[in-house]
Design a protein around this motif. Structure first.
Motif, PDB file in Angstrom:
ATOM      1  N   GLY A 251     -31.898  38.959 -27.090  1.00  0.00           N
ATOM      2  CA  GLY A 251     -33.022  38.342 -27.730  1.00  0.00           C
ATOM      3  C   GLY A 251     -32.901  36.955 -28.205  1.00  0.00           C
ATOM      4  O   GLY A 251     -33.535  36.082 -28.224  1.00  0.00           O
ATOM      5  N   VAL A 252     -31.353  36.719 -28.313  1.00  0.00           N
ATOM      6  CA  VAL A 252     -31.116  35.267 -28.362  1.00  0.00           C
ATOM      7  C   VAL A 252     -31.294  34.467 -27.110  1.00  0.00           C
ATOM      8  O   VAL A 252     -31.684  33.232 -27.047  1.00  0.00           O
ATOM      9  CB  VAL A 252     -29.408  35.037 -28.783  1.00  0.00           C
ATOM     10  N   ARG A 253     -31.142  34.930 -26.000  1.00  0.00           N
ATOM     11  CA  ARG A 253     -31.393  34.331 -24.681  1.00  0.00           C
ATOM     12  C   ARG A 253     -32.848  33.784 -24.627  1.00  0.00           C
ATOM     13  O   ARG A 253     -33.150  32.888 -24.210  1.00  0.00           O
ATOM     14  CB  ARG A 253     -30.862  35.230 -23.427  1.00  0.00           C
ATOM     15  N   GLU A 254     -33.897  34.702 -25.065  1.00  0.00           N
ATOM     16  CA  GLU A 254     -34.968  34.448 -24.916  1.00  0.00           C
ATOM     17  C   GLU A 254     -35.439  33.349 -25.874  1.00  0.00           C
ATOM     18  O   GLU A 254     -36.160  32.405 -25.277  1.00  0.00           O
ATOM     19  CB  GLU A 254     -35.986  35.749 -25.185  1.00  0.00           C
ATOM     20  N   ARG A 255     -34.948  33.189 -27.003  1.00  0.00           N
ATOM     21  CA  ARG A 255     -35.167  32.330 -28.095  1.00  0.00           C
ATOM     22  C   ARG A 255     -34.602  30.935 -27.526  1.00  0.00           C
ATOM     23  O   ARG A 255     -35.466  29.915 -27.464  1.00  0.00           O
ATOM     24  CB  ARG A 255     -34.496  32.386 -29.386  1.00  0.00           C
ATOM     25  N   LEU A 256     -33.476  31.044 -27.200  1.00  0.00           N
ATOM     26  CA  LEU A 256     -32.912  29.880 -26.345  1.00  0.00           C
ATOM     27  C   LEU A 256     -33.780  29.011 -25.304  1.00  0.00           C
ATOM     28  O   LEU A 256     -33.963  28.001 -25.030  1.00  0.00           O
ATOM     29  CB  LEU A 256     -31.283  30.020 -26.184  1.00  0.00           C
ATOM     30  N   GLY A 257     -34.155  30.101 -24.535  1.00  0.00           N
ATOM     31  CA  GLY A 257     -34.830  29.610 -23.251  1.00  0.00           C
ATOM     32  C   GLY A 257     -35.991  29.181 -23.531  1.00  0.00           C
ATOM     33  O   GLY A 257     -36.568  28.093 -22.844  1.00  0.00           O
ATOM     34  N   VAL A 258     -36.913  29.643 -24.446  1.00  0.00           N
ATOM     35  CA  VAL A 258     -38.256  28.935 -25.020  1.00  0.00           C
ATOM     36  C   VAL A 258     -37.659  27.545 -25.354  1.00  0.00           C
ATOM     37  O   VAL A 258     -38.570  26.765 -25.185  1.00  0.00           O
ATOM     38  CB  VAL A 258     -38.933  29.905 -25.978  1.00  0.00           C
ATOM     39  N   ALA A 259     -36.770  27.515 -26.230  1.00  0.00           N
ATOM     40  CA  ALA A 259     -36.504  26.087 -26.671  1.00  0.00           C
ATOM     41  C   ALA A 259     -36.074  24.859 -25.680  1.00  0.00           C
ATOM     42  O   ALA A 259     -36.391  23.948 -25.522  1.00  0.00           O
ATOM     43  CB  ALA A 259     -35.427  26.333 -27.791  1.00  0.00           C
ATOM     44  N   GLN A 260     -35.436  25.436 -24.770  1.00  0.00           N
ATOM     45  CA  GLN A 260     -34.897  24.664 -23.684  1.00  0.00           C
ATOM     46  C   GLN A 260     -36.004  24.390 -22.531  1.00  0.00           C
ATOM     47  O   GLN A 260     -36.088  23.203 -22.057  1.00  0.00           O
ATOM     48  CB  GLN A 260     -33.696  25.327 -22.786  1.00  0.00           C
ATOM     49  N   THR A 261     -36.925  25.254 -22.507  1.00  0.00           N
ATOM     50  CA  THR A 261     -37.893  25.072 -21.555  1.00  0.00           C
ATOM     51  C   THR A 261     -38.819  23.988 -22.334  1.00  0.00           C
ATOM     52  O   THR A 261     -39.536  23.011 -21.562  1.00  0.00           O
ATOM     53  CB  THR A 261     -38.907  26.392 -21.267  1.00  0.00           C
ATOM     54  N   ALA A 262     -39.120  24.299 -23.546  1.00  0.00           N
ATOM     55  CA  ALA A 262     -40.209  23.210 -24.239  1.00  0.00           C
ATOM     56  C   ALA A 262     -39.550  21.699 -23.987  1.00  0.00           C
ATOM     57  O   ALA A 262     -40.087  20.627 -23.794  1.00  0.00           O
ATOM     58  CB  ALA A 262     -40.119  23.693 -25.599  1.00  0.00           C
ATOM     59  N   VAL A 263     -38.193  21.568 -24.098  1.00  0.00           N
ATOM     60  CA  VAL A 263     -37.422  20.362 -24.170  1.00  0.00           C
ATOM     61  C   VAL A 263     -37.451  19.748 -22.567  1.00  0.00           C
ATOM     62  O   VAL A 263     -37.897  18.448 -22.485  1.00  0.00           O
ATOM     63  CB  VAL A 263     -36.084  20.381 -24.597  1.00  0.00           C
ATOM     64  N   LEU A 264     -36.991  20.543 -21.586  1.00  0.00           N
ATOM     65  CA  LEU A 264     -36.895  19.952 -20.343  1.00  0.00           C
ATOM     66  C   LEU A 264     -38.644  19.681 -19.951  1.00  0.00           C
ATOM     67  O   LEU A 264     -38.901  18.810 -19.288  1.00  0.00           O
ATOM     68  CB  LEU A 264     -36.302  21.187 -19.562  1.00  0.00           C
TER      69      LEU A 264
ATOM     70  N   LEU B 201     -24.220  26.483 -17.235  1.00  0.00           N
ATOM     71  CA  LEU B 201     -23.567  27.639 -18.247  1.00  0.00           C
ATOM     72  C   LEU B 201     -24.088  27.503 -19.838  1.00  0.00           C
ATOM     73  O   LEU B 201     -24.064  28.454 -20.585  1.00  0.00           O
ATOM     74  CB  LEU B 201     -21.813  27.341 -18.442  1.00  0.00           C
ATOM     75  N   GLY B 202     -24.659  26.381 -19.987  1.00  0.00           N
ATOM     76  CA  GLY B 202     -25.313  26.261 -21.417  1.00  0.00           C
ATOM     77  C   GLY B 202     -26.591  26.586 -21.454  1.00  0.00           C
ATOM     78  O   GLY B 202     -27.341  26.640 -22.580  1.00  0.00           O
ATOM     79  N   GLY B 203     -27.202  26.935 -20.221  1.00  0.00           N
ATOM     80  CA  GLY B 203     -28.409  27.483 -19.922  1.00  0.00           C
ATOM     81  C   GLY B 203     -28.820  28.874 -20.530  1.00  0.00           C
ATOM     82  O   GLY B 203     -27.670  29.501 -20.847  1.00  0.00           O
ATOM     83  N   ALA B 204     -30.064  29.350 -20.874  1.00  0.00           N
ATOM     84  CA  ALA B 204     -30.369  30.632 -21.520  1.00  0.00           C
ATOM     85  C   ALA B 204     -29.921  31.603 -20.393  1.00  0.00           C
ATOM     86  O   ALA B 204     -29.953  32.944 -20.931  1.00  0.00           O
ATOM     87  CB  ALA B 204     -31.879  30.769 -21.803  1.00  0.00           C
ATOM     88  N   ASP B 205     -30.100  31.517 -19.245  1.00  0.00           N
ATOM     89  CA  ASP B 205     -29.975  32.346 -18.126  1.00  0.00           C
ATOM     90  C   ASP B 205     -28.515  32.683 -18.020  1.00  0.00           C
ATOM     91  O   ASP B 205     -27.630  31.797 -18.045  1.00  0.00           O
ATOM     92  CB  ASP B 205     -30.658  31.814 -16.743  1.00  0.00           C
ATOM     93  N   ARG B 206     -28.322  33.936 -17.374  1.00  0.00           N
ATOM     94  CA  ARG B 206     -27.036  34.302 -16.860  1.00  0.00           C
ATOM     95  C   ARG B 206     -26.465  33.485 -15.737  1.00  0.00           C
ATOM     96  O   ARG B 206     -27.560  33.227 -15.059  1.00  0.00           O
ATOM     97  CB  ARG B 206     -26.852  35.856 -16.474  1.00  0.00           C
ATOM     98  N   PRO B 207     -25.344  33.077 -15.337  1.00  0.00           N
ATOM     99  CA  PRO B 207     -24.729  32.272 -14.541  1.00  0.00           C
ATOM    100  C   PRO B 207     -25.227  33.151 -13.145  1.00  0.00           C
ATOM    101  O   PRO B 207     -25.037  34.111 -12.957  1.00  0.00           O
ATOM    102  CB  PRO B 207     -23.351  32.130 -14.534  1.00  0.00           C
ATOM    103  N   ASP B 208     -25.644  31.991 -12.100  1.00  0.00           N
ATOM    104  CA  ASP B 208     -26.193  32.493 -11.045  1.00  0.00           C
ATOM    105  C   ASP B 208     -24.815  33.061  -9.996  1.00  0.00           C
ATOM    106  O   ASP B 208     -24.086  32.091  -9.798  1.00  0.00           O
ATOM    107  CB  ASP B 208     -26.860  31.471 -10.176  1.00  0.00           C
ATOM    108  N   ALA B 209     -24.909  33.957  -9.488  1.00  0.00           N
ATOM    109  CA  ALA B 209     -23.768  34.778  -8.763  1.00  0.00           C
ATOM    110  C   ALA B 209     -23.491  34.098  -7.460  1.00  0.00           C
ATOM    111  O   ALA B 209     -22.466  33.974  -7.223  1.00  0.00           O
ATOM    112  CB  ALA B 209     -24.121  36.171  -8.550  1.00  0.00           C
ATOM    113  N   ARG B 210     -24.553  33.490  -6.777  1.00  0.00           N
ATOM    114  CA  ARG B 210     -24.455  32.648  -5.600  1.00  0.00           C
ATOM    115  C   ARG B 210     -23.528  31.422  -6.083  1.00  0.00           C
ATOM    116  O   ARG B 210     -22.485  30.910  -5.190  1.00  0.00           O
ATOM    117  CB  ARG B 210     -25.733  32.346  -4.959  1.00  0.00           C
TER     118      ARG B 210
END
Length: 459
Positions: free
Chosen positions: A307-320, A61-70
């Motif tokens: 736009g916040v999701r995109e910024r967070l996603g880029v940061a988390q991807t770099a870390v991971l 839930l702390g990831g940049a993407d919306r929660p997976d419906a499945r």
């Protein structure tokens, strides 16, 4: 809702848990049970009136993407099948990349910390609301243990959790062992974190053990609960009577008597805190509202999050990517701690793959762990652990390894059997495993059937 005294249900200690006196409830890893085929032990506990709470570990839930419906649907099904009064998850991200960042999808196989920033909080709040709308019972979220910190954080943990509660109405699962971990690893004062919490939002409390190595505390869930963790629990109990307290143990299970002693220590720690609270009652001010909380109120977002999701996603991807694919550590992060985390993730992958594919350590012998760690340094997971096992075997075969011809042929047979559309005969594999100490079954299948697919954990 009062839960009482509980323990984490695991198949390895199922019989012991059933025999324990004073167990009011149990918690089960949601992804490790199937609604249509619940373990008989859990069914018997439910028939006795023991509450069962599903504890999810894969939503991210702390990831940049919306929660997976499945994943949300699966968690809801387990809550309904178990007749649970609530479900729990974590404030963490477990994957990154993908369409949001136009980069390959990366899986951590572990719960990783989110930055305590306004951007991350906005995304988390929206994700929590999505989850709450999809679940049939209330949701509670757990604070996690971490080996590293994000640079440029804007909120303390207490402030972050307080504002999360104010804006979403979500409940909290406070893990006092994780507060101890963050004290050792990140210098955060557990007392300050507790003082800032909206304690009225606590659904229940986790208690677990760990181990310190080279100045780093590892939240292993495989060691006895240490005194500092019990002291934090006592401190929490001076602020509020915990609705429920649960002992977690995931590996290296001791004898039932030892588990019962730990449960007794936990009860004593809570009692000590409540007695101390009584002594201080005349001096204490009433429980505060959420310290540092925002003013938006439940159901109000501070700002749009596209736009916040995109910024967070880029940061988390770099870390991971730095942790699992060997890319450079992003600026501002402690490279030593990131290295410790990266090695811990690779070691965890090696251990879990050995459990879901127990034939591999038998085929490769003493060289399994070293070979897997070498593979994992620059090759991130691209699916679950079963896919990781297949990818590892395929990688070795492309390199012409192992050098032992019979072992290499057995590895090829194993890979073909699992990568193909249907099982193949495994006569050679069975003979190699028998020679190396494996136990082929009468049907020719090597070793017992693997355990359910493990999922990210905070240990």
């Amino acid at each position: 809702m009062r839960l009482g005294s509980g323990i984490g249900w695991r198949p390895e200690i199922a019989d012991a848990v059933e025999a324990m006196a004073g167990i009011d409830w149990v918690e089960v890893v949601a992804e490790n049970v199937c609604p249509g085929h619940l373990p008989h032990s859990l069914l018997r506990l439910r028939e006795r009136g023991v509450t069962v709470v599903p504890h999810g570990v894969s939503l991210g839930l702390g990831g940049a993407d919306r929660p997976d419906a499945r994943r949300l649907s699966a968690l809801a099904e387990r809550a309904e099948a178990l007749g649970s009064p609530l479900v729990t998850e974590h404030i963490a991200f477990v994957r990154a990349g993908g369409e949001l960042t136009a980069s390959p999808r990366l899986e951590a196989g572990h719960l990783l910390p989110v930055p305590r920033t306004r951007d991350a909080l906005d995304v988390l709040c929206e994700n929590v609301r999505i989850a709450q709308d999809a679940l049939p019972v209330p949701l509670a979220l757990e604070n996690i243990a971490a080996l590293f910190s994000w640079p440029g954080e804007e909120l303390t943990e207490g402030q972050f959790l307080s504002e999360l509660v104010e804006r979403t109405g979500v409940r909290l699962l406070i893990d006092v062992a994780n507060l101890h971990t963050n004290h050792v690893n990140r210098g955060e004062d557990p007392a300050e974190a507790l003082a800032a919490l909206p304690v009225e939002a606590i659904a229940y409390v986790h208690v677990a053990g760990g181990v310190e190595r080279d100045g780093v505390w590892h939240d292993s869930h495989a060691h006895p609960v240490p005194r500092p963790v019990l002291d934090i629990l006592t401190g929490l109990a001076t602020l509020v009577a915990p609705p429920g307290v649960l002992l977690e143990r995931d590996e290296n299970f001791p004898e039932p008597a030892e588990l019962e002693r730990e449960l007794a220590d936990i009860r004593e720690a809570v009692t000590a805190g409540r007695e101390l609270a009584g002594e201080r009652a005349a001096e204490r001010t009433p429980v505060r509202g959420a310290a540092g909380a925002g003013t938006g109120g439940v159901g109000v977002l501070a700002r749009p999050v596209a736009g916040v999701r995109e910024r967070l996603g880029v940061a988390q991807t770099a870390v991971l990517s730095a942790l699992v694919a060997g890319t450079p550590v992003p600026e501002g992060f402690d490279r030593v701690r990131m290295g410790v985390q990266a090695r811990a993730l690779a070691a965890k992958r090696a251990g879990v793959v050995a459990k879901v594919a127990p034939e591999l350590p038998v085929i490769l012998g003493a060289g399994y762990r070293e070979a897997f760690l070498e593979y994992a340094r620059r090759r991130p997971m691209r699916g679950g652990y079963r896919q990781d096992a297949l990818d590892f075997a395929g990688h070795l075969l492309k390199l012409g390894r192992p050098e032992d011809v019979r072992a290499r042929r057995a590895l090829r047979e194993w890979w073909l059997d699992r990568a193909g559309p249907a099982p193949r005969k495994r006569g050679l594999l069975g003979r190699v495993l028998r020679r190396r100490g494996g136990r082929p079954s009468p049907s020719g299948s090597a070793l017992p059937a693997p355990a359910p697919e493990p999922v990210p954990s905070d240990s």
